[in-house]
Each structure stands twice: as C-alpha cells, then as structure tokens.
Design a protein around this motif. Structure first.
Motif, PDB file in Angstrom:
ATOM      1  N   ARG A 225      62.529  23.502  47.616  1.00  0.00           N
ATOM      2  CA  ARG A 225      61.299  23.019  48.226  1.00  0.00           C
ATOM      3  C   ARG A 225      60.211  24.077  48.160  1.00  0.00           C
ATOM      4  O   ARG A 225      60.497  25.277  48.124  1.00  0.00           O
ATOM      5  CB  ARG A 225      61.529  22.640  49.700  1.00  0.00           C
ATOM      6  CG  ARG A 225      62.519  21.513  49.927  1.00  0.00           C
ATOM      7  CD  ARG A 225      62.649  21.196  51.416  1.00  0.00           C
ATOM      8  NE  ARG A 225      63.560  20.076  51.650  1.00  0.00           N
ATOM      9  CZ  ARG A 225      64.858  20.189  51.848  1.00  0.00           C
ATOM     10  NH1 ARG A 225      65.414  21.403  51.834  1.00  0.00           N
ATOM     11  NH2 ARG A 225      65.614  19.126  52.049  1.00  0.00           N
ATOM     12  N   LEU A 226      58.976  23.618  48.173  1.00  0.00           N
ATOM     13  CA  LEU A 226      57.824  24.502  48.310  1.00  0.00           C
ATOM     14  C   LEU A 226      56.992  24.152  49.533  1.00  0.00           C
ATOM     15  O   LEU A 226      56.472  25.025  50.207  1.00  0.00           O
ATOM     16  CB  LEU A 226      56.948  24.448  47.055  1.00  0.00           C
ATOM     17  CG  LEU A 226      57.476  25.183  45.818  1.00  0.00           C
ATOM     18  CD1 LEU A 226      56.549  24.981  44.636  1.00  0.00           C
ATOM     19  CD2 LEU A 226      57.658  26.669  46.095  1.00  0.00           C
ATOM     20  N   LEU A 227      56.856  22.850  49.822  1.00  0.00           N
ATOM     21  CA  LEU A 227      56.065  22.426  50.974  1.00  0.00           C
ATOM     22  C   LEU A 227      56.711  22.932  52.261  1.00  0.00           C
ATOM     23  O   LEU A 227      57.922  22.826  52.453  1.00  0.00           O
ATOM     24  CB  LEU A 227      55.944  20.902  51.014  1.00  0.00           C
ATOM     25  CG  LEU A 227      55.176  20.258  49.853  1.00  0.00           C
ATOM     26  CD1 LEU A 227      55.151  18.744  50.009  1.00  0.00           C
ATOM     27  CD2 LEU A 227      53.751  20.806  49.761  1.00  0.00           C
ATOM     28  N   GLY A 228      55.887  23.497  53.119  1.00  0.00           N
ATOM     29  CA  GLY A 228      56.377  23.991  54.391  1.00  0.00           C
ATOM     30  C   GLY A 228      57.002  25.361  54.340  1.00  0.00           C
ATOM     31  O   GLY A 228      57.494  25.855  55.357  1.00  0.00           O
ATOM     32  N   THR A 229      56.969  26.002  53.176  1.00  0.00           N
ATOM     33  CA  THR A 229      57.586  27.324  53.036  1.00  0.00           C
ATOM     34  C   THR A 229      56.565  28.449  53.043  1.00  0.00           C
ATOM     35  O   THR A 229      56.937  29.622  53.068  1.00  0.00           O
ATOM     36  CB  THR A 229      58.390  27.409  51.730  1.00  0.00           C
ATOM     37  OG1 THR A 229      57.487  27.322  50.608  1.00  0.00           O
ATOM     38  CG2 THR A 229      59.416  26.292  51.646  1.00  0.00           C
TER      39      THR A 229
ATOM     40  N   MET B  83      47.088  21.315  42.852  1.00  0.00           N
ATOM     41  CA  MET B  83      47.384  20.483  44.007  1.00  0.00           C
ATOM     42  C   MET B  83      46.431  19.295  44.094  1.00  0.00           C
ATOM     43  O   MET B  83      46.834  18.182  44.468  1.00  0.00           O
ATOM     44  CB  MET B  83      47.279  21.314  45.298  1.00  0.00           C
ATOM     45  CG  MET B  83      48.351  22.384  45.445  1.00  0.00           C
ATOM     46  SD  MET B  83      50.044  21.748  45.284  1.00  0.00           S
ATOM     47  CE  MET B  83      50.466  22.359  43.639  1.00  0.00           C
ATOM     48  N   ALA B  84      45.174  19.514  43.735  1.00  0.00           N
ATOM     49  CA  ALA B  84      44.207  18.417  43.748  1.00  0.00           C
ATOM     50  C   ALA B  84      44.604  17.337  42.745  1.00  0.00           C
ATOM     51  O   ALA B  84      44.517  16.138  43.034  1.00  0.00           O
ATOM     52  CB  ALA B  84      42.806  18.950  43.444  1.00  0.00           C
ATOM     53  N   GLU B  85      45.048  17.763  41.577  1.00  0.00           N
ATOM     54  CA  GLU B  85      45.481  16.812  40.552  1.00  0.00           C
ATOM     55  C   GLU B  85      46.736  16.074  40.988  1.00  0.00           C
ATOM     56  O   GLU B  85      46.848  14.841  40.831  1.00  0.00           O
ATOM     57  CB  GLU B  85      45.727  17.543  39.235  1.00  0.00           C
ATOM     58  CG  GLU B  85      46.261  16.672  38.107  1.00  0.00           C
ATOM     59  CD  GLU B  85      45.275  15.636  37.626  1.00  0.00           C
ATOM     60  OE1 GLU B  85      45.689  14.741  36.855  1.00  0.00           O
ATOM     61  OE2 GLU B  85      44.086  15.697  38.014  1.00  0.00           O
ATOM     62  N   LEU B  86      47.690  16.808  41.537  1.00  0.00           N
ATOM     63  CA  LEU B  86      48.915  16.178  42.017  1.00  0.00           C
ATOM     64  C   LEU B  86      48.608  15.158  43.109  1.00  0.00           C
ATOM     65  O   LEU B  86      49.152  14.033  43.095  1.00  0.00           O
ATOM     66  CB  LEU B  86      49.881  17.236  42.561  1.00  0.00           C
ATOM     67  CG  LEU B  86      50.744  17.984  41.555  1.00  0.00           C
ATOM     68  CD1 LEU B  86      51.517  19.099  42.251  1.00  0.00           C
ATOM     69  CD2 LEU B  86      51.710  17.053  40.840  1.00  0.00           C
TER      70      LEU B  86
ATOM     71  N   ASP C 270      57.801  10.817  53.250  1.00  0.00           N
ATOM     72  CA  ASP C 270      56.987  10.176  52.223  1.00  0.00           C
ATOM     73  C   ASP C 270      56.269  11.241  51.381  1.00  0.00           C
ATOM     74  O   ASP C 270      55.604  12.125  51.931  1.00  0.00           O
ATOM     75  CB  ASP C 270      55.959   9.266  52.899  1.00  0.00           C
ATOM     76  CG  ASP C 270      55.102   8.502  51.911  1.00  0.00           C
ATOM     77  OD1 ASP C 270      54.399   9.138  51.108  1.00  0.00           O
ATOM     78  OD2 ASP C 270      55.130   7.262  51.952  1.00  0.00           O
ATOM     79  N   PRO C 271      56.385  11.195  50.040  1.00  0.00           N
ATOM     80  CA  PRO C 271      55.806  12.259  49.208  1.00  0.00           C
ATOM     81  C   PRO C 271      54.292  12.337  49.289  1.00  0.00           C
ATOM     82  O   PRO C 271      53.721  13.432  49.221  1.00  0.00           O
ATOM     83  CB  PRO C 271      56.273  11.890  47.801  1.00  0.00           C
ATOM     84  CG  PRO C 271      56.590  10.427  47.857  1.00  0.00           C
ATOM     85  CD  PRO C 271      57.100  10.197  49.237  1.00  0.00           C
ATOM     86  N   VAL C 272      53.620  11.193  49.446  1.00  0.00           N
ATOM     87  CA  VAL C 272      52.159  11.201  49.541  1.00  0.00           C
ATOM     88  C   VAL C 272      51.720  11.826  50.860  1.00  0.00           C
ATOM     89  O   VAL C 272      50.836  12.696  50.892  1.00  0.00           O
ATOM     90  CB  VAL C 272      51.590   9.776  49.392  1.00  0.00           C
ATOM     91  CG1 VAL C 272      50.055   9.813  49.415  1.00  0.00           C
ATOM     92  CG2 VAL C 272      52.081   9.123  48.102  1.00  0.00           C
TER      93      VAL C 272
ATOM     94  N   GLU D   9      49.641  15.393  51.459  1.00  0.00           N
ATOM     95  CA  GLU D   9      48.346  15.292  52.127  1.00  0.00           C
ATOM     96  C   GLU D   9      48.307  16.165  53.378  1.00  0.00           C
ATOM     97  O   GLU D   9      47.327  16.879  53.629  1.00  0.00           O
ATOM     98  CB  GLU D   9      48.062  13.837  52.488  1.00  0.00           C
ATOM     99  CG  GLU D   9      46.704  13.625  53.139  1.00  0.00           C
ATOM    100  CD  GLU D   9      46.378  12.162  53.350  1.00  0.00           C
ATOM    101  OE1 GLU D   9      45.954  11.816  54.477  1.00  0.00           O
ATOM    102  OE2 GLU D   9      46.538  11.371  52.396  1.00  0.00           O
ATOM    103  N   ALA D  10      49.373  16.135  54.148  1.00  0.00           N
ATOM    104  CA  ALA D  10      49.419  16.939  55.378  1.00  0.00           C
ATOM    105  C   ALA D  10      49.395  18.434  55.062  1.00  0.00           C
ATOM    106  O   ALA D  10      48.696  19.211  55.725  1.00  0.00           O
ATOM    107  CB  ALA D  10      50.671  16.584  56.176  1.00  0.00           C
ATOM    108  N   GLU D  11      50.164  18.846  54.045  1.00  0.00           N
ATOM    109  CA  GLU D  11      50.225  20.269  53.687  1.00  0.00           C
ATOM    110  C   GLU D  11      48.879  20.776  53.193  1.00  0.00           C
ATOM    111  O   GLU D  11      48.404  21.854  53.610  1.00  0.00           O
ATOM    112  CB  GLU D  11      51.283  20.477  52.610  1.00  0.00           C
ATOM    113  CG  GLU D  11      51.428  21.903  52.127  1.00  0.00           C
ATOM    114  CD  GLU D  11      52.447  22.695  52.914  1.00  0.00           C
ATOM    115  OE1 GLU D  11      52.509  23.922  52.723  1.00  0.00           O
ATOM    116  OE2 GLU D  11      53.191  22.087  53.723  1.00  0.00           O
ATOM    117  N   LEU D  12      48.237  20.009  52.309  1.00  0.00           N
ATOM    118  CA  LEU D  12      46.967  20.451  51.738  1.00  0.00           C
ATOM    119  C   LEU D  12      45.864  20.444  52.788  1.00  0.00           C
ATOM    120  O   LEU D  12      44.986  21.326  52.787  1.00  0.00           O
ATOM    121  CB  LEU D  12      46.579  19.549  50.566  1.00  0.00           C
ATOM    122  CG  LEU D  12      47.539  19.559  49.372  1.00  0.00           C
ATOM    123  CD1 LEU D  12      46.987  18.716  48.234  1.00  0.00           C
ATOM    124  CD2 LEU D  12      47.815  20.982  48.891  1.00  0.00           C
TER     125      LEU D  12
END
Length: 383
Positions: free
Chosen positions: A35-39, A48-51, A295-297, A301-304
């Motif tokens: 994982r990367l989110l939350g780390t 990240m904008a493109e993703l 949910d991946p979306v 969104e929350a992380e960014l």
C-alpha cells in the motif's frame, strides 16, 4: 547404486544435483498487500491528478454501461465497479508501443488505454467483431474464454524480444482464470523464455459465484509465481498509487530483460458478475458494505484532499470530464448499428479460404433472392 543405513536396510542414493537450486526468497510476494495510501509516502501531484481523473471517469463509465445494459443497448456488461484502480493503473503503466491483453471484464482498461468507450463495448453489444483495430491501439481483442489471452501475450512478447523490439505485454486475468490450464502454460513459457510480459491477476474474491477458498489452497495467488521461477507481488488493488507503482516496476523490469512478474491485486467486485447474475445468492450485503468502505475512488479522493493535492475545483473538473464521456457514450450506443451480413467473412483470415468464399457466395445469393422476393411482394401489395 544403494547405500546401507545404520539399521542395515538398503535405500537408494540421492540423485546427483543436475542444476543449482534457485533461491526462492527473492521471488516470494509481499507478506501483506502493498500500500501507499495512508503511509505518508511521497506522491507525484501530476500523476495523482491523472489517476484521480481516470478513476472518476472509470466509475462513471461503469455506471453508464450498466444503465445501457438495462435499457437493452448492451447484451451483457461485466462491471468493474470497485476495481477501477486496477483497470486504470494497468493502462497508465504501459508505454505507447506496449500491448494490453484484456479479459471480457477489462473494458475500462481498454478505454483508459485510449480506445473509444463505444468501440470497447461493441463486442458486448453483439453487432460486430472486436469493435476496434488491435494493431492501431495495441490492445488485443477482449477475451471471453478464461485465460486464453495469457499465452497470446507471452507469444507476442517473446516474438518482440526475438525481433529486438522495445515491447512489453501486460495480460489481465481474474482469480477464476488462475484455475485454467492456459494460466499455467503462459506462466511456465514466460518464465522459461524470460519473455517481457506482466501478469495482473485481479482477485475480486469470486469466479462468478465460486469463492477463492474453493479455487486454491495457496497462501496467495501471488505465491504461484515461485513455482514458475518468477517474482510475485501482492498489492492492495484499491490503492491506485500502489497499483501504478507495482505495475510500472514490473513493466520496466520486463523491458530491461529481467523477465516476467506475477502480480495479485486484492480487490472486490461491487456489482454482480454480469447483469445476468444474482450475487445475493452467494454473498451477503454486509460483505459488500465492508468493501464499500475501501472504495478506490473515495480512498484516493480523501488522501489527495487531505494532502492539499485536490480541491473542489479539481473534483468538479474530473466529474465534468466523466459526464462528457458518459454523454458521448450514450449518444453512440443509442444510435442503431448499420449491419452488413457480408461482414461476417471479414477479418477471419488475411486471405479468404475457398470454404469462406463459397459460404460468402451462398449468402450473397440468398440475400439477393430475399431482396427480389421483397420487391415482388411490394409490387403485389401496391397493385
């Protein structure tokens, strides 16, 4: 030759070592899904904008395609709602010259690769062949039979390497496809030949209604890589940045001649297998609701947003792009297709066989006779 044990019994001598044993440790997958989110890991704002934009468009694409199925404009649609991070990352990790080998469920990856949404759905509409030119977009036709696209990917990748072409093939398959013989053959050939190919298994928990526990006893699907002599990776399939990083590393590893990689993305299919499936017969609402929290979306969104990499304007722009895509898809799919029965014989072989020419002549004659009969009936009706 035999040796005598201390008990006096005979037993065969061990065979001589005919090759060095490969150390399995470097091939073993991650202990937990990567994982990367939350780390707190550093994230590229532009990537990240493109993703994020592609994830939002992907979710809207799934919703629109599902609605078109209910309206009778599609014969069937296997949704990837909940799996958008896997689909988008697979497309973005490839360079222009690379090839994508999708399964029937991977139309979102095909769209993210640059194919028009309506063309990606043509096969599922049932009114033509593939719907797009595989050579032009470097995307193989959607594979309905499970896992048959995997040996195709290995063959193309191996041929590209023999020619010296800078090409990597990325083949997508579900957890159910790992139970097919084609999966074994593809991984075995790829590892022996060190073909520049990446295998992405989207483990969404079910092969239609069969849970993973009834498909395999392996610790993870990624562990299967060790038996073939290639590295396995285990990644959180709903973590878009992690998916992109792992896939990109595997693609570049293949590109530099280090061979194939097997990646297991742990994700979940929110919707039913297809519109013909009743998912409530084999899974409960509580399980689905638990995965909706991952949910991946929403995760991205929350992380960014928390990191200050996404604001209300960015969210609005992504949703506006998604709605524009959905509107264009609706317009294309609501237009009736112009069908030509003679196209049945196109794109079967580069040069038509004698049997195809004979069948085409027969159909042409039958169509002409039917047209003459209709004309005669029309004339009779107006006398």
């Amino acid at each position: 030759m035999t040796v005598v044990a201390q008990t006096g019994a005979y037993r065969p001598a061990p065979p001589p070592a005919w090759r060095p044993r490969t150390d399995a440790a470097p091939l073993l997958p991650d202990e937990e899904p990567y994982r990367l989110l939350g780390t707190g890991a550093e994230l590229d704002p532009e990537l990240m904008a493109e993703l994020y934009t592609q994830l939002v468009k992907g979710r809207r694409y799934n919703q629109q395609a599902t609605a078109l199925t209910k309206q009778g404009r599609l014969a069937v649609y296997p949704s990837t709602t909940g799996q958008e991070a896997c689909e988008v990352a697979a497309a973005l990790a490839l360079k222009e010259q690379d090839w994508l080998f999708p399964s029937y469920r991977d139309t979102l990856a095909v769209v993210a690769r640059g194919v028009e949404p309506a063309q990606a759905l043509t096969l599922l509409r049932g009114d033509w062949h593939s719907g797009y030119d595989p050579r032009a977009c470097r995307v193989a036709p959607l594979s309905t039979p499970l896992a048959t696209q995997l040996p195709h990917a290995v063959g193309l990748a191996h041929a590209a390497r023999l020619r010296g072409d800078d090409v990597v093939a990325l083949a997508m398959v579900g957890d159910g496809g790992t139970s097919e013989g084609d999966f074994h053959e593809a991984l075995n050939f790829a590892a022996v030949w060190q073909a520049p190919v990446v295998f992405l298994v989207q483990n969404n928990g079910f092969a239609i209604s069969v849970p993973l526990s009834k498909q395999t006893a392996a610790p993870t699907l990624a562990h299967k890589a060790v038996g073939y002599g290639m590295p396995g990776r285990l990644v959180d399939g709903n973590d878009a940045p992690a998916m992109y990083e792992v896939l990109s590393e595997a693609v570049e590893r293949a590109r530099r001649g280090a061979g194939p990689t097997l990646i297991e993305a742990v994700t979940y299919r929110m919707d039913a297998h297809t519109n013909a499936d009743d998912a409530t017969r084999y899974r409960g609402d509580a399980e689905v609701d638990e995965w909706r929290e991952h949910d991946p979306v929403a995760l991205l969104e929350a992380e960014l947003t928390q990191r200050g990499l996404l604001d209300e304007a960015g969210v609005a722009a992504a949703r506006e792009a998604a709605e524009a895509m959905a509107a264009k898809l609706r317009d294309s799919m609501n237009a009736d297709a112009e069908l030509d029965p003679m196209s049945l014989f196109d794109h079967v072989y580069a040069q038509k066989t004698s049997q195809l020419r004979e069948q085409a002549d027969q159909l042409r004659a039958e169509l002409a006779a039917a047209e003459e009969q209709d004309a005669a009936q029309h004339e009779e009706d107006h006398r």
